[in-house]
Write a protein that holds these residues in place. Structure first.
Motif, mmCIF file in Angstrom:
data_model
loop_
_atom_site.group_PDB
_atom_site.id
_atom_site.type_symbol
_atom_site.label_atom_id
_atom_site.label_comp_id
_atom_site.label_asym_id
_atom_site.label_seq_id
_atom_site.Cartn_x
_atom_site.Cartn_y
_atom_site.Cartn_z
ATOM 1 N N MET A 158 50.131 53.088 74.638
ATOM 2 C CA MET A 158 50.469 53.120 73.216
ATOM 3 C C MET A 158 50.668 51.687 72.724
ATOM 4 S SD MET A 158 53.203 56.277 72.966
ATOM 5 C CE MET A 158 54.527 55.281 73.670
ATOM 6 N N LEU A 159 50.268 51.437 71.475
ATOM 7 C CA LEU A 159 50.431 50.117 70.872
ATOM 8 C C LEU A 159 50.919 50.291 69.437
ATOM 9 C CD1 LEU A 159 47.099 48.479 72.114
ATOM 10 C CD2 LEU A 159 49.407 48.041 72.988
ATOM 11 N N PRO A 160 51.955 49.563 69.028
ATOM 12 C CA PRO A 160 52.490 49.777 67.674
ATOM 13 C C PRO A 160 51.520 49.396 66.579
ATOM 14 C CG PRO A 160 53.523 47.866 68.708
ATOM 15 C CD PRO A 160 52.735 48.554 69.781
ATOM 16 N N TYR A 161 50.652 48.406 66.819
ATOM 17 C CA TYR A 161 49.684 48.058 65.786
ATOM 18 C C TYR A 161 48.608 49.127 65.684
ATOM 19 C CZ TYR A 161 48.380 45.453 70.060
ATOM 20 O OH TYR A 161 48.166 45.058 71.371
ATOM 21 N N GLY A 162 48.237 49.740 66.800
ATOM 22 C CA GLY A 162 47.334 50.885 66.725
ATOM 23 C C GLY A 162 47.936 51.996 65.884
ATOM 24 N N ASP A 163 49.225 52.252 66.079
ATOM 25 C CA ASP A 163 49.903 53.300 65.315
ATOM 26 C C ASP A 163 49.947 52.968 63.826
ATOM 27 O OD1 ASP A 163 50.316 54.536 67.727
ATOM 28 O OD2 ASP A 163 52.511 54.494 67.636
ATOM 29 N N TYR A 164 50.291 51.706 63.492
ATOM 30 C CA TYR A 164 50.344 51.349 62.069
ATOM 31 C C TYR A 164 48.984 51.551 61.410
ATOM 32 C CZ TYR A 164 49.927 48.987 57.762
ATOM 33 O OH TYR A 164 49.611 48.757 56.446
ATOM 34 N N TYR A 165 47.928 50.996 62.016
ATOM 35 C CA TYR A 165 46.612 51.083 61.380
ATOM 36 C C TYR A 165 46.066 52.508 61.388
ATOM 37 C CZ TYR A 165 46.247 46.061 60.761
ATOM 38 O OH TYR A 165 46.466 44.771 60.344
ATOM 39 N N PHE A 166 46.499 53.322 62.339
ATOM 40 C CA PHE A 166 46.147 54.737 62.320
ATOM 41 C C PHE A 166 46.686 55.378 61.046
ATOM 42 C CE2 PHE A 166 47.128 59.112 64.263
ATOM 43 C CZ PHE A 166 45.836 59.577 64.072
ATOM 44 N N MET A 167 47.954 55.119 60.725
ATOM 45 C CA MET A 167 48.520 55.650 59.485
ATOM 46 C C MET A 167 47.797 55.089 58.259
ATOM 47 S SD MET A 167 52.664 55.947 59.932
ATOM 48 C CE MET A 167 52.811 56.588 58.251
ATOM 49 N N GLU A 168 47.526 53.780 58.277
ATOM 50 C CA GLU A 168 46.826 53.187 57.138
ATOM 51 C C GLU A 168 45.446 53.806 56.973
ATOM 52 O OE1 GLU A 168 44.745 49.008 55.963
ATOM 53 O OE2 GLU A 168 46.844 48.835 56.604
ATOM 54 N N ALA A 169 44.723 53.976 58.072
ATOM 55 C CA ALA A 169 43.385 54.555 57.987
ATOM 56 C C ALA A 169 43.437 55.995 57.481
ATOM 57 C CB ALA A 169 42.700 54.490 59.353
ATOM 58 N N LEU A 170 44.385 56.780 57.973
ATOM 59 C CA LEU A 170 44.517 58.157 57.482
ATOM 60 C C LEU A 170 44.783 58.159 55.980
ATOM 61 C CD1 LEU A 170 46.670 59.678 60.370
ATOM 62 C CD2 LEU A 170 44.337 60.369 59.769
ATOM 63 N N MET A 171 45.662 57.277 55.531
ATOM 64 C CA MET A 171 45.956 57.216 54.102
ATOM 65 C C MET A 171 44.738 56.781 53.298
ATOM 66 S SD MET A 171 49.833 55.645 54.162
ATOM 67 C CE MET A 171 49.937 55.476 52.375
ATOM 68 N N ARG A 172 44.021 55.774 53.780
ATOM 69 C CA ARG A 172 42.817 55.339 53.055
ATOM 70 C C ARG A 172 41.766 56.444 53.038
ATOM 71 N NH1 ARG A 172 42.938 50.010 51.600
ATOM 72 N NH2 ARG A 172 44.319 48.616 52.782
ATOM 73 N N SER A 173 41.666 57.208 54.115
ATOM 74 C CA SER A 173 40.687 58.303 54.148
ATOM 75 C C SER A 173 40.983 59.346 53.082
ATOM 76 C CB SER A 173 40.679 58.960 55.532
ATOM 77 O OG SER A 173 41.780 59.851 55.695
ATOM 78 N N LEU A 174 42.256 59.457 52.702
ATOM 79 C CA LEU A 174 42.686 60.451 51.728
ATOM 80 C C LEU A 174 42.744 59.908 50.309
ATOM 81 C CD1 LEU A 174 45.518 61.873 53.996
ATOM 82 C CD2 LEU A 174 43.458 63.118 53.309
ATOM 83 N N GLY A 175 42.344 58.641 50.134
ATOM 84 C CA GLY A 175 42.269 58.077 48.793
ATOM 85 C C GLY A 175 43.446 57.231 48.366
ATOM 86 N N HIS A 176 44.425 57.006 49.239
ATOM 87 C CA HIS A 176 45.545 56.118 48.887
ATOM 88 C C HIS A 176 45.042 54.673 48.772
ATOM 89 C CE1 HIS A 176 48.747 59.125 49.505
ATOM 90 N NE2 HIS A 176 47.968 59.601 50.459
ATOM 91 N N THR A 177 45.579 53.951 47.827
ATOM 92 C CA THR A 177 45.101 52.581 47.576
ATOM 93 C C THR A 177 46.212 51.545 47.557
ATOM 94 O OG1 THR A 177 45.239 52.920 45.168
ATOM 95 C CG2 THR A 177 43.108 53.408 46.248
ATOM 96 N N GLN A 178 47.467 51.925 47.640
ATOM 97 C CA GLN A 178 48.566 50.975 47.550
ATOM 98 C C GLN A 178 49.076 50.629 48.949
ATOM 99 O OE1 GLN A 178 49.440 49.643 44.487
ATOM 100 N NE2 GLN A 178 47.638 50.838 43.905
ATOM 101 N N PHE A 179 48.801 49.412 49.368
ATOM 102 C CA PHE A 179 49.234 48.933 50.685
ATOM 103 C C PHE A 179 49.910 47.578 50.503
ATOM 104 C CE2 PHE A 179 45.930 52.034 51.359
ATOM 105 C CZ PHE A 179 46.475 52.828 52.357
ATOM 106 N N PHE A 180 50.211 46.912 51.597
ATOM 107 C CA PHE A 180 51.045 45.713 51.537
ATOM 108 C C PHE A 180 50.272 44.439 51.831
ATOM 109 C CE2 PHE A 180 53.609 49.291 53.428
ATOM 110 C CZ PHE A 180 54.034 49.776 52.188
ATOM 111 N N TRP A 181 48.944 44.592 51.948
ATOM 112 C CA TRP A 181 48.093 43.440 52.229
ATOM 113 C C TRP A 181 47.665 42.801 50.913
ATOM 114 C CZ3 TRP A 181 48.634 42.659 57.159
ATOM 115 C CH2 TRP A 181 48.707 43.734 58.043
#
Length: 396
Positions: free
Chosen positions: A373-396
């Motif tokens: 397990m890797l915490p950065y893998g987990d973070y980007y997994f959540m980000e990717a799931l959100m982007r797949s669903l149309g979310h556009t507000q992130f912290f980058w």
């Protein structure tokens, strides 16, 4: 009934077709539930790498991965509005103050550390202290800009533990830094000071010129003459070989260049992101999850890296959002393929014993940190799931 579900769980693409995303919505909800469940166990600690029993080893105070738990908590707050996530994220603020108080702790990873903590806090809550800490971190990152070579220096010559590696780090840039440029772009937006933007643009141009090869693969690191800034050679640190293609480095740059294009409107950055993503897609073949290096030999262990898959998926969805028609549909399909691979082979959210979200990450194969397990893998997994669903507000 199916049409009703598609209208609720689907995302309409530019090409007019509806992607079925109910699987991704359910996975995202499981991620939120996992964060809630492990909160009393994790406490104020921050995961560093998984143990064989699917619990976490935790970060020291200055680790580059110290912000990825914070990032997940801020995403969870955005999705739910639940104060428990706000409190857990904000309670980590002293860690980031400590980074700013230790010069040996401040390196090119300030973008990872502060975009997913203090910048997120500012964007979510308008906290003046969070904004101040974010800007101080951006100033420290800007101070690493090497004018002659037009790049941001990666690692420090002395570690927080007192070890020296001056000869190795001198004049060295790495693929990962593309993901850290967002802190500089944010600081420019906040202050109007052109130095932040100009350094980010210059570093991206240097990376495009020297780390991206003509065939669409990439170096992990590149070395410049420390006095003149003249380019010397490409190398690797975590990949298989100097001329190979480390999959997480490729993913960092896909997301990094795509994010630059999203922030600045730079069409060249978008073209580079496209090239890198198309090459990674070709090199993956039929694999559901990227191998840790795309150029390993037959006698080298083919460890998978779920973190590379998650980072790349998030980046590919950004590319999709910046394109139209059949091309947008193509990139959405590749993003979906990457998420499906992670959900089929690496998903831990259905395992109640696991403290993380994804298995089969390769932190540093040469150092023996694989299949974890890797915490950065987990973070980007959540980000990717959100982007797949149309979310556009992130912290980058």
């Amino acid at each position: 009934m199916r049409a009703q579900l598609d209208s609720y769980f689907g995302v309409l693409t530019e090409a007019g077709a509806t992607r079925s995303t109910d699987r991704y919505q359910r996975a995202l909800e499981r991620c939120l539930e996992r964060l809630r469940d492990v909160m009393p166990i994790v406490g104020l600690r921050n995961p560093k790498i998984g143990r064989p029993d699917l619990t976490w080893n935790y970060c020291g105070p200055f680790d580059w991965v110290v912000s990825f738990q914070s990032g997940q908590l801020w995403l969870a707050l955005q999705l739910t509005g639940e104060p428990i996530f706000l409190n857990a994220a904000r309670a980590r603020r002293p860690i980031f103050r400590q980074i700013l108080q230790n010069r040996h702790a401040r390196d090119h990873d300030l973008g990872f550390q502060f975009s997913l903590s203090c910048v997120a806090d500012w964007l979510m809550t308008s906290s003046p202290e969070a904004r101040e800490l974010g800007l101080r971190a951006a100033e420290a990152l800007l101070a690493r800009f090497h004018e002659e070579g037009q790049y941001l220096q990666a690692w420090n010559p002395r570690t927080t533990h007192g070890g020296s590696r001056a000869e190795f780090v001198a004049g060295r840039v790495i693929a990962d830094t593309m993901q850290n440029l967002a802190l500089l772009y944010w600081a420019h937006q906040e202050t109007g000071h052109a130095d932040f933007r100009d350094a980010a643009l210059a570093h991206a141009a240097t990376t495009a010129r020297h780390l991206v090869r003509s065939d669409g693969t990439s170096y992990h690191t590149f070395v410049f003459d420390t006095v003149s800034g003249a380019p010397l050679r490409g190398e690797t640190h975590q990949g298989f070989a100097d001329e190979s293609c480390w999959s997480r480095g490729q993913a960092w740059m896909i997301h990094g260049f795509a994010q630059c294009a999203l922030t600045t409107g730079d069409k060249e950055a978008l073209d580079i992101a496209r090239r890198l993503a198309a090459k990674a897609e070709a090199l993956m073949g039929q694999d559901p999850v990227p191998v840790w290096d795309y150029c390993i030999t037959e006698d080298t262990p083919a460890y998978r890296d779920s973190s590379a898959g998650a980072i790349m998926a998030a980046g590919v969805y950004i590319i999709a959002s910046l394109t139209t028609g059949a091309e947008a549909a193509r990139w959405n399909a590749f993003g979906d393929r990457l998420l499906d691979g992670l959900l089929t082979t690496c998903d831990l959210t259905t395992n109640p014993a696991a403290h993380g979200l994804l298995d089969h990450g390769a932190a540093h194969v040469k150092a023996g940190f694989t299949d974890t397990m890797l915490p950065y893998g987990d973070y980007y997994f959540m980000e990717a799931l959100m982007r797949s669903l149309g979310h556009t507000q992130f912290f980058w």
